[in-house]
Design a protein around this motif. Sequence first.
Motif, PDB file in Angstrom:
ATOM      1  N   VAL A  42      -6.338   2.499  -4.845  1.00 27.39           N
ATOM      2  CA  VAL A  42      -6.137   1.908  -3.522  1.00 27.39           C
ATOM      3  C   VAL A  42      -6.000   0.392  -3.656  1.00 27.39           C
ATOM      4  CG1 VAL A  42      -7.227   1.516  -1.291  1.00 27.39           C
ATOM      5  CG2 VAL A  42      -7.411   3.749  -2.371  1.00 27.39           C
ATOM      6  N   VAL A  43      -5.067  -0.189  -2.907  1.00 26.58           N
ATOM      7  CA  VAL A  43      -4.883  -1.638  -2.931  1.00 26.58           C
ATOM      8  C   VAL A  43      -5.975  -2.287  -2.092  1.00 26.58           C
ATOM      9  CG1 VAL A  43      -3.291  -3.534  -2.485  1.00 26.58           C
ATOM     10  CG2 VAL A  43      -2.384  -1.270  -3.051  1.00 26.58           C
ATOM     11  N   ARG A  44      -6.742  -3.181  -2.703  1.00 29.49           N
ATOM     12  CA  ARG A  44      -7.846  -3.827  -1.972  1.00 29.49           C
ATOM     13  C   ARG A  44      -7.393  -5.204  -1.511  1.00 29.49           C
ATOM     14  NH1 ARG A  44     -12.028   0.211  -2.111  1.00 29.49           N
ATOM     15  NH2 ARG A  44     -11.381   1.487  -3.860  1.00 29.49           N
ATOM     16  N   LEU A  45      -6.886  -5.249  -0.311  1.00 33.13           N
ATOM     17  CA  LEU A  45      -6.365  -6.525   0.187  1.00 33.13           C
ATOM     18  C   LEU A  45      -7.451  -7.591   0.274  1.00 33.13           C
ATOM     19  CD1 LEU A  45      -3.768  -5.901   3.001  1.00 33.13           C
ATOM     20  CD2 LEU A  45      -3.424  -6.786   0.706  1.00 33.13           C
ATOM     21  N   GLY A  46      -8.662  -7.137   0.566  1.00 36.47           N
ATOM     22  CA  GLY A  46      -9.745  -8.093   0.741  1.00 36.47           C
ATOM     23  C   GLY A  46     -10.043  -8.893  -0.523  1.00 36.47           C
ATOM     24  N   GLN A  50      -4.975 -15.910  -4.038  1.00 35.50           N
ATOM     25  CA  GLN A  50      -3.717 -16.643  -4.142  1.00 35.50           C
ATOM     26  C   GLN A  50      -4.007 -18.128  -4.230  1.00 35.50           C
ATOM     27  OE1 GLN A  50      -1.180 -16.390  -0.696  1.00 35.50           O
ATOM     28  NE2 GLN A  50      -2.905 -16.134   0.703  1.00 35.50           N
ATOM     29  N   LEU A  52      -1.874 -22.095  -4.925  1.00 31.69           N
ATOM     30  CA  LEU A  52      -0.781 -22.926  -5.440  1.00 31.69           C
ATOM     31  C   LEU A  52      -1.286 -23.585  -6.716  1.00 31.69           C
ATOM     32  CD1 LEU A  52       0.400 -24.609  -2.129  1.00 31.69           C
ATOM     33  CD2 LEU A  52       1.447 -22.696  -3.350  1.00 31.69           C
ATOM     34  N   PRO A 165       8.030  -0.170   3.278  1.00 33.73           N
ATOM     35  CA  PRO A 165       8.521  -1.093   4.313  1.00 33.73           C
ATOM     36  C   PRO A 165       9.115  -2.363   3.709  1.00 33.73           C
ATOM     37  CG  PRO A 165       6.122  -1.084   4.242  1.00 33.73           C
ATOM     38  CD  PRO A 165       6.573   0.022   3.352  1.00 33.73           C
ATOM     39  N   TYR A 167       9.340  -6.182   3.443  1.00 36.20           N
ATOM     40  CA  TYR A 167       8.522  -7.353   3.721  1.00 36.20           C
ATOM     41  C   TYR A 167       9.427  -8.574   3.799  1.00 36.20           C
ATOM     42  CZ  TYR A 167       4.309  -4.629   2.841  1.00 36.20           C
ATOM     43  OH  TYR A 167       3.306  -3.711   2.904  1.00 36.20           O
ATOM     44  N   LEU A 173       1.735 -13.820  -3.109  1.00 42.59           N
ATOM     45  CA  LEU A 173       0.800 -12.747  -2.773  1.00 42.59           C
ATOM     46  C   LEU A 173       1.534 -11.550  -2.167  1.00 42.59           C
ATOM     47  CD1 LEU A 173      -1.984 -11.592  -2.648  1.00 42.59           C
ATOM     48  CD2 LEU A 173      -2.365 -12.782  -0.480  1.00 42.59           C
ATOM     49  N   THR A 174       2.488 -11.817  -1.264  1.00 38.98           N
ATOM     50  CA  THR A 174       3.234 -10.710  -0.666  1.00 38.98           C
ATOM     51  C   THR A 174       3.942  -9.910  -1.748  1.00 38.98           C
ATOM     52  OG1 THR A 174       3.562 -11.957   1.360  1.00 38.98           O
ATOM     53  CG2 THR A 174       5.028 -10.097   0.996  1.00 38.98           C
ATOM     54  N   VAL A 177       1.463  -7.754  -3.553  1.00 40.97           N
ATOM     55  CA  VAL A 177       1.143  -6.574  -2.742  1.00 40.97           C
ATOM     56  C   VAL A 177       2.304  -5.585  -2.809  1.00 40.97           C
ATOM     57  CG1 VAL A 177       0.713  -5.743  -0.396  1.00 40.97           C
ATOM     58  CG2 VAL A 177      -0.391  -7.844  -1.190  1.00 40.97           C
ATOM     59  N   GLU A 181       2.098  -1.701  -4.174  1.00 37.93           N
ATOM     60  CA  GLU A 181       2.485  -0.518  -3.399  1.00 37.93           C
ATOM     61  C   GLU A 181       3.541   0.296  -4.146  1.00 37.93           C
ATOM     62  OE1 GLU A 181       1.731  -2.318   1.102  1.00 37.93           O
ATOM     63  OE2 GLU A 181       3.766  -1.968   0.386  1.00 37.93           O
ATOM     64  N   LEU A 184       2.011   2.410  -6.754  1.00 31.92           N
ATOM     65  CA  LEU A 184       1.369   3.650  -6.293  1.00 31.92           C
ATOM     66  C   LEU A 184       2.398   4.776  -6.129  1.00 31.92           C
ATOM     67  CD1 LEU A 184      -1.180   2.312  -3.634  1.00 31.92           C
ATOM     68  CD2 LEU A 184      -1.610   2.995  -6.005  1.00 31.92           C
TER      69      LEU A 184
ATOM     70  N   ILE B   4      -0.243 -12.257   5.556  1.00 34.16           N
ATOM     71  CA  ILE B   4       0.723 -11.453   4.812  1.00 34.16           C
ATOM     72  C   ILE B   4       1.078 -10.231   5.652  1.00 34.16           C
ATOM     73  CG2 ILE B   4       0.073 -12.245   2.528  1.00 34.16           C
ATOM     74  CD1 ILE B   4      -1.509  -9.654   2.259  1.00 34.16           C
ATOM     75  N   ASP B   5       2.195  -9.636   5.308  1.00 33.83           N
ATOM     76  CA  ASP B   5       2.791  -8.614   6.146  1.00 33.83           C
ATOM     77  C   ASP B   5       1.847  -7.502   6.617  1.00 33.83           C
ATOM     78  OD1 ASP B   5       4.347  -6.068   6.622  1.00 33.83           O
ATOM     79  OD2 ASP B   5       5.921  -7.582   6.732  1.00 33.83           O
ATOM     80  N   ARG B  29     -10.351  -8.485   6.210  1.00 33.19           N
ATOM     81  CA  ARG B  29     -10.779  -8.744   4.831  1.00 33.19           C
ATOM     82  C   ARG B  29     -11.143  -7.455   4.104  1.00 33.19           C
ATOM     83  NH1 ARG B  29     -12.070 -14.151   6.342  1.00 33.19           N
ATOM     84  NH2 ARG B  29     -13.979 -13.693   7.478  1.00 33.19           N
ATOM     85  N   SER B  30     -11.407  -6.397   4.868  1.00 27.93           N
ATOM     86  CA  SER B  30     -11.741  -5.120   4.214  1.00 27.93           C
ATOM     87  C   SER B  30     -10.547  -4.176   4.178  1.00 27.93           C
ATOM     88  CB  SER B  30     -12.862  -4.420   4.973  1.00 27.93           C
ATOM     89  OG  SER B  30     -13.915  -5.302   5.181  1.00 27.93           O
ATOM     90  N   LEU B  31      -9.393  -4.684   4.528  1.00 32.71           N
ATOM     91  CA  LEU B  31      -8.222  -3.814   4.629  1.00 32.71           C
ATOM     92  C   LEU B  31      -7.797  -3.283   3.258  1.00 32.71           C
ATOM     93  CD1 LEU B  31      -6.298  -2.789   6.789  1.00 32.71           C
ATOM     94  CD2 LEU B  31      -4.802  -4.712   6.270  1.00 32.71           C
ATOM     95  N   GLU B  32      -7.430  -2.010   3.252  1.00 29.72           N
ATOM     96  CA  GLU B  32      -6.944  -1.385   2.020  1.00 29.72           C
ATOM     97  C   GLU B  32      -5.582  -0.755   2.277  1.00 29.72           C
ATOM     98  OE1 GLU B  32     -11.426   0.006   0.623  1.00 29.72           O
ATOM     99  OE2 GLU B  32      -9.893   1.514   1.047  1.00 29.72           O
ATOM    100  N   ILE B  33      -4.806  -0.601   1.219  1.00 28.66           N
ATOM    101  CA  ILE B  33      -3.518   0.073   1.331  1.00 28.66           C
ATOM    102  C   ILE B  33      -3.571   1.319   0.454  1.00 28.66           C
ATOM    103  CG2 ILE B  33      -1.022  -0.121   1.069  1.00 28.66           C
ATOM    104  CD1 ILE B  33      -1.371  -3.164   1.049  1.00 28.66           C
ATOM    105  N   PHE B  35      -1.631   5.159  -0.673  1.00 22.46           N
ATOM    106  CA  PHE B  35      -0.392   5.933  -0.663  1.00 22.46           C
ATOM    107  C   PHE B  35      -0.726   7.393  -0.958  1.00 22.46           C
ATOM    108  CE2 PHE B  35       2.921   7.994  -3.174  1.00 22.46           C
ATOM    109  CZ  PHE B  35       3.978   7.940  -2.279  1.00 22.46           C
ATOM    110  N   ARG B  57       1.738   3.167   8.184  1.00 25.95           N
ATOM    111  CA  ARG B  57       2.770   2.149   8.089  1.00 25.95           C
ATOM    112  C   ARG B  57       4.122   2.800   7.798  1.00 25.95           C
ATOM    113  NH1 ARG B  57       4.112  -3.400   7.326  1.00 25.95           N
ATOM    114  NH2 ARG B  57       6.331  -3.293   7.712  1.00 25.95           N
ATOM    115  N   LYS B  58       4.103   3.806   6.946  1.00 22.93           N
ATOM    116  CA  LYS B  58       5.329   4.548   6.628  1.00 22.93           C
ATOM    117  C   LYS B  58       4.937   6.002   6.470  1.00 22.93           C
ATOM    118  CE  LYS B  58       9.124   2.076   6.105  1.00 22.93           C
ATOM    119  NZ  LYS B  58      10.448   2.509   6.568  1.00 22.93           N
TER     120      LYS B  58
END
Lengths: 199, 602
Positions: A42-46, A50, A52, A165, A167, A173-174, A177, A181, A184, B4-5, B29-33, B35, B57-58
């Motif tokens: 799972v992608v942990r965005l938290g 990032q 510069l 999707p 982006y 960072l985008t 991500v 995805e 996965l 971010i998106d 901040r706890s968001l996960e993605i 699939f 999302r999709k």
Amino acid sequence: MFFRSPPWESVAFWALDLETGGLDVRRDPILAVGMVPVREGVVRLGEAYQSLVRPPGAASIGEKSIRAHQLLWGEVREAPPAAEVLSQVDARLRQGALLVHQAGIDVAFLRRAYAAAGLAWPRPPVVDTVELILKAARKARFLNPENPELPSLNLAVARREAGLPEYQAHDALTDAVATAELFLVLRRKIAARTLRDLR
Amino acid sequence: MAAIDPVAYLRATPPFDALPEEVFTSAARSLEIAFFPAGNRLVRKGGEPLRHLYVIRKGAVRLERDGQTLQLLEEGETFGYTSLISHEASMDVVVEDDLLAYRLPQAQFELLLAQARFAGHFAGELAERLKSSLEQSQVATFRADLSVEVQQLVRRPPVRVPEATTVGEAARVMREQHISSVLVDSEPVGIVTDRDFRNRVLAEGLGPDTPVTRVFTRGLKTVAAEAPIYEAWTMLIDSGVHHLPVVKGKEIVGVVTANDLLKATAQGPVAVLRRVEKLAGRDQLPGYGARVTEMTSALLAGGLDATVIAGFVARLNDALVHRILRWAEEQLGAPPCRYAWIVSGSEGRMEQTLLTDQDNALIYEDAGKGSEAWFRALAERANDDLEAAGFPRCPGGYMAREWHGPIGEWTERFRGWVADHGPQPLMRAAIFVDYRKVSGTLDLASFEAAIQRAGKDRLFLASLAKAALDARPPASLLLRLKGESSEVNLKAHGITPIVHLARCYGLEVGTDRRNTLERLDAAVRAGLMGPDARELVGGAFRFLLGLRLRLQLRAVADGRPVSNLVPLAELSALERSRLKDSFRAIKDWQEKASYHYRTDLF
């Protein structure tokens, strides 16, 4: 000697994307780093990181790349220096594998920056989504030899083909991500079970 | 740095859009993605419940119970909350299309439930969701009646201060009473407002000890308590004041403010009505349609329900018809006998939001049989004038120039249609069942009686019901709002099924109301329909009418032709989800109705 490769879910994959001052590894500086981990699949965005990067004083940012990244000299001038950012990157790479799209370029930039900062490259296992795209295509051809279609290696196009999707932004960072995805989806496509299956 | 998106996407998705900024940022901040490929069973009924709230999302997921598909969820929709709230898995969740989902861990979800609007999103069932979408767009204080009198806006008796009061004392009284003006008991009576304190006290450098009589206004403009609201409105515009004392006889019974009037009248209909009343001649007719469209647009933007707006449009169209018929009579001479101008279809039901094809007819006394030429001339003029005003001719030809005749013949004709049961006569009967008298002095009781009798004819009702049940939301749309069907016909698939079935029920219970929502109410009173079903179907109807109106107004603004087709891509995730809820409500109602009318026996 035969080592069992760990199951893929047990590995932390740090997706990484760099923005650089140009494509010349020897000359152009790293301007930005984006990282996000995939843990237990799972992608942990938290946990995203990032930053510069302040380029060495003499280095100038190529005009083209300024436009591509919409980074301005003024922004990166205030950023932490490469050594500081690299220590952050390093701490993450030591947790598991490095995940990039087009490993050739980014890994070369990273290794050069490590060397310039006097740091030892941690030699993480590298997983390249471009390689995974090719793997998936080979598998598809094996299953259906009639299908000669060449896969697209461009990140945005590959994502579209994977049904992901679109982006709009293309900051580091985008893109990290976006790479995570895509990873996965491709992991599933090639039915990889272990880290070795992904390399 | 900009979000971010995935984070931006989540922010735009209900109910996350309702969260305060800091709360959202902290949750994100706890968001996960995650699939999941198609075919993956995320949770099994009775098994381990889900531990996250998922936002699609999709891709798509299917909710199943005992192998039966309950619902298909798509982009922008959420799932997992039943697991999170009940701590058990009450259904299966299966990935239908490769799923890319954003998800929040249980602990975060529970924190967010402290936010009332966020929690409210998950709290209710189908009806609640439909209802809350409607309530958000309701202006509760609105009155649909144009003839409301000014005194109905008066909320309290006026507050008065003695003539010897100082400005400071008057200001304190106003603060205590939460009002923006007080009357001063002088001879004649005066008024002082918060504007006076700004313009005549502070800006002039005067202090709180200034006598109120130095800055007040006397010789007040007043409005009669019985005056219609639009008169008060005109006075405010013409005189430039913001407070208007309301008088009953010589007594001031209250003060209405410009704000009160704005809230109560939505100046739109008032203004258009005045224009209709002042129309000097037929050369001024063009532009009427555009004005109604503007008004409709303003009212919709103001948050008014489409069914209420339709009520305004009907009243305005009625006033226009009166006007047009008076002109025709002036030219043709006095009518040879009494007559009635009726409208049918959506105009008859008062459900027209934009001007659509004319649906009208002319009925006159049997004594007028020899005067057909006069009535034909009247109908032709009126039809032409209506066309000039922006009502296109009816392609099916249901216009008074063809449809006119003595009431006896009319009633016979209607009885013939009812007895026939063929498709064409059935459709004609249905059109005229929705009639409404707009103008004229002829009493239509015998025609009305024929309609009431038709409501007792089981076979006629069953045929009508069968036709109503033929218009149903396509099965594919009940689950999926994507893929092959990239467009939905809101009229054919949503509005028409409700209107037709409501007509059957209305006829059966013998109500003289023609409006769909009123027919539903009558069916509830007669015990033919449960209040819950009424709530659901009525909610669906209001939603569909509102959605269609919004899309049509956008088409008008863009100079595109108005249609009933909606490209699904133009709808927000929330609207798509409401649309599905609406279709489901219609389908459930139709199933009950098909049992009630035994249409399966045909």
